[in-house]
Design a protein around this motif. Structure first.
Motif, PDB file in Angstrom:
ATOM      1  N   GLY A 213     -10.157   3.218   8.639  1.00  0.00           N
ATOM      2  CA  GLY A 213     -10.578   3.659   7.302  1.00  0.00           C
ATOM      3  C   GLY A 213     -11.576   4.810   7.379  1.00  0.00           C
TER       4      GLY A 213
ATOM      5  N   LYS B 250      -9.733  -2.156  11.405  1.00  0.00           N
ATOM      6  CA  LYS B 250      -9.454  -1.572  10.089  1.00  0.00           C
ATOM      7  C   LYS B 250     -10.569  -0.627   9.644  1.00  0.00           C
ATOM      8  CE  LYS B 250      -6.207  -4.553   7.612  1.00  0.00           C
ATOM      9  NZ  LYS B 250      -5.282  -3.512   7.139  1.00  0.00           N
ATOM     10  N   ALA B 251     -11.823  -1.039   9.889  1.00  0.00           N
ATOM     11  CA  ALA B 251     -12.967  -0.232   9.442  1.00  0.00           C
ATOM     12  C   ALA B 251     -12.947   1.140  10.112  1.00  0.00           C
ATOM     13  CB  ALA B 251     -14.263  -0.967   9.762  1.00  0.00           C
TER      14      ALA B 251
ATOM     15  N   ALA C 115      -5.386   2.443   2.171  1.00  0.00           N
ATOM     16  CA  ALA C 115      -5.919   3.174   3.330  1.00  0.00           C
ATOM     17  C   ALA C 115      -4.924   3.114   4.491  1.00  0.00           C
ATOM     18  CB  ALA C 115      -7.268   2.585   3.744  1.00  0.00           C
ATOM     19  N   ASP C 116      -4.312   1.939   4.704  1.00  0.00           N
ATOM     20  CA  ASP C 116      -3.321   1.798   5.778  1.00  0.00           C
ATOM     21  C   ASP C 116      -2.105   2.679   5.522  1.00  0.00           C
ATOM     22  OD1 ASP C 116      -4.925   0.013   7.099  1.00  0.00           O
ATOM     23  OD2 ASP C 116      -3.902  -1.772   6.349  1.00  0.00           O
TER      24      ASP C 116
ATOM     25  N   PRO D 170     -13.056   5.448   2.645  1.00  0.00           N
ATOM     26  CA  PRO D 170     -11.619   5.183   2.785  1.00  0.00           C
ATOM     27  C   PRO D 170     -10.971   4.859   1.440  1.00  0.00           C
ATOM     28  CG  PRO D 170     -12.920   3.397   3.766  1.00  0.00           C
ATOM     29  CD  PRO D 170     -13.880   4.477   3.372  1.00  0.00           C
TER      30      PRO D 170
ATOM     31  N   GLY E 145       0.828  -1.202   0.000  1.00  0.00           N
ATOM     32  CA  GLY E 145       0.000   0.000   0.000  1.00  0.00           C
ATOM     33  C   GLY E 145       0.859   1.247   0.000  1.00  0.00           C
TER      34      GLY E 145
ATOM     35  N   ARG F 197      -9.070   2.960  -1.476  1.00  0.00           N
ATOM     36  CA  ARG F 197      -9.044   1.538  -1.827  1.00  0.00           C
ATOM     37  C   ARG F 197      -7.776   1.233  -2.592  1.00  0.00           C
ATOM     38  NH1 ARG F 197     -13.042  -0.959   0.838  1.00  0.00           N
ATOM     39  NH2 ARG F 197     -14.713   0.490   1.170  1.00  0.00           N
ATOM     40  N   PRO F 198      -7.198   0.006  -2.539  1.00  0.00           N
ATOM     41  CA  PRO F 198      -7.594  -1.098  -1.660  1.00  0.00           C
ATOM     42  C   PRO F 198      -7.261  -0.803  -0.185  1.00  0.00           C
ATOM     43  CG  PRO F 198      -5.542  -1.639  -2.766  1.00  0.00           C
ATOM     44  CD  PRO F 198      -6.011  -0.326  -3.345  1.00  0.00           C
ATOM     45  N   ALA F 199      -7.562  -1.759   0.695  1.00  0.00           N
ATOM     46  CA  ALA F 199      -7.358  -1.573   2.134  1.00  0.00           C
ATOM     47  C   ALA F 199      -5.916  -1.205   2.464  1.00  0.00           C
ATOM     48  CB  ALA F 199      -7.764  -2.845   2.890  1.00  0.00           C
ATOM     49  N   ASP F 200      -4.954  -1.778   1.724  1.00  0.00           N
ATOM     50  CA  ASP F 200      -3.545  -1.477   1.983  1.00  0.00           C
ATOM     51  C   ASP F 200      -3.242  -0.011   1.706  1.00  0.00           C
ATOM     52  OD1 ASP F 200      -2.343  -4.537   2.020  1.00  0.00           O
ATOM     53  OD2 ASP F 200      -3.989  -4.253   0.609  1.00  0.00           O
TER      54      ASP F 200
END
Lengths: 182, 182
Positions: free
Chosen positions: B124, B120-121, B143-144, B136, B14, B138-141
């Protein structure tokens, strides 16, 4: 063929250069260690590892690089530094288009001593014997790196032998088929 | 000040770029992921991570880089790839002379949500709110990675605030000393 073996580590990264070819005696070209100070921050240490490895690649121009494959079941603190330094070593070689092989510690021990569970002293003694040295290369990480290079030359040779044997077998089958008009 | 946050990983690394300064609103510049195919060999994957990170550094010219600090207590298989990809990210930044900060996941969560154990939610949702986004990144990574960059800007700001407060305190002490002829 010249192989650079790398035993990765942040404090001491063992390096060893060995020349060899199928059916020829192996020759130790150089061995040593790339060191970074334990009190430095991680970015500076990783940069130090990269610069050190680049220097060995520049100085000895190997045809292939063999790096120890790290497993997470080891001591967790050590393994992180090993994984990080190993990643730098792999990328330095890959950037130059050099083939990079990863060998596990037990593959190396088995190749050098015949036993995957041999201890460091036994590996060191065999490295010295194979390369006709008075004793194992120093420091210990250098000896491990040299063992990696030897393992790579021998395993590569074994694979080359097998490939040639398979070709020869296929050639004989073909000759036999033709001789019998099959 | 522009910060590139990197949430390291071999499959998906990410990346997120955030602009900000003390007392100003933060702005999301870009977010995404550097991906390498899981069926490729490690050297090719690490090279892919390096090339991807270099591209982000070239495209966005950050003033600092924040990378997730990896701990070995996580899933052992994942942690090796994370450590390896993280080492590449750190070295890419250090090579350019950029300051590299390592933040733990709980430092990031605490900075963004007030709790080091946020899920995580929640992280985000707060990232979206802080950056005035509809949702948030995308992808989740990604956002991190953006959360890492925000954490770095805020922690840096907090540290800068403290340094200024200390200077102000020292200045007042000095003024008082002089006023009282001490």
């Amino acid at each position: 063929m010249r192989v650079l073996g790398i035993d990765p580590g942040l404090t001491r990264c063992g390096v060893g250069v060995v020349d060899g070819a199928v059916g020829r005696t192996l020759t130790l070209v150089a061995a040593g260690a790339v060191r970074t100070p334990a009190d430095e921050e991680l970015p500076a240490r990783l940069l130090g590892v990269e610069q050190g490895i680049e220097q060995w690649l520049d100085d000895y121009r190997p045809d292939a690089v063999a790096v120890e494959r790290v497993f997470a079941q080891h001591n967790v603190r050590t393994v992180m530094g090993t994984a990080q330094a190993g990643a730098i070593a792999v990328v330095c070689a890959a950037r130059r288009g050099l083939p990079v092989a990863l060998h596990t510690p037990s593959e190396v021990k088995a190749a050098i001593t015949g036993s995957g569970r041999a201890d460091k002293a036994q590996v060191g003694a065999m490295v010295a014997r194979i390369l006709r040295l008075d004793g194992p290369p120093r420091p210990a990480d250098a000896a491990d790196a040299v063992a990696l290079a030897i393992c790579h030359l021998w395993r590569g040779s074994a694979q080359a032998h097998l490939a040639r044997a398979r070709q020869e077998f296929a050639r004989r089958i073909e000759t036999a088929r033709q001789a019998h008009g099959l």
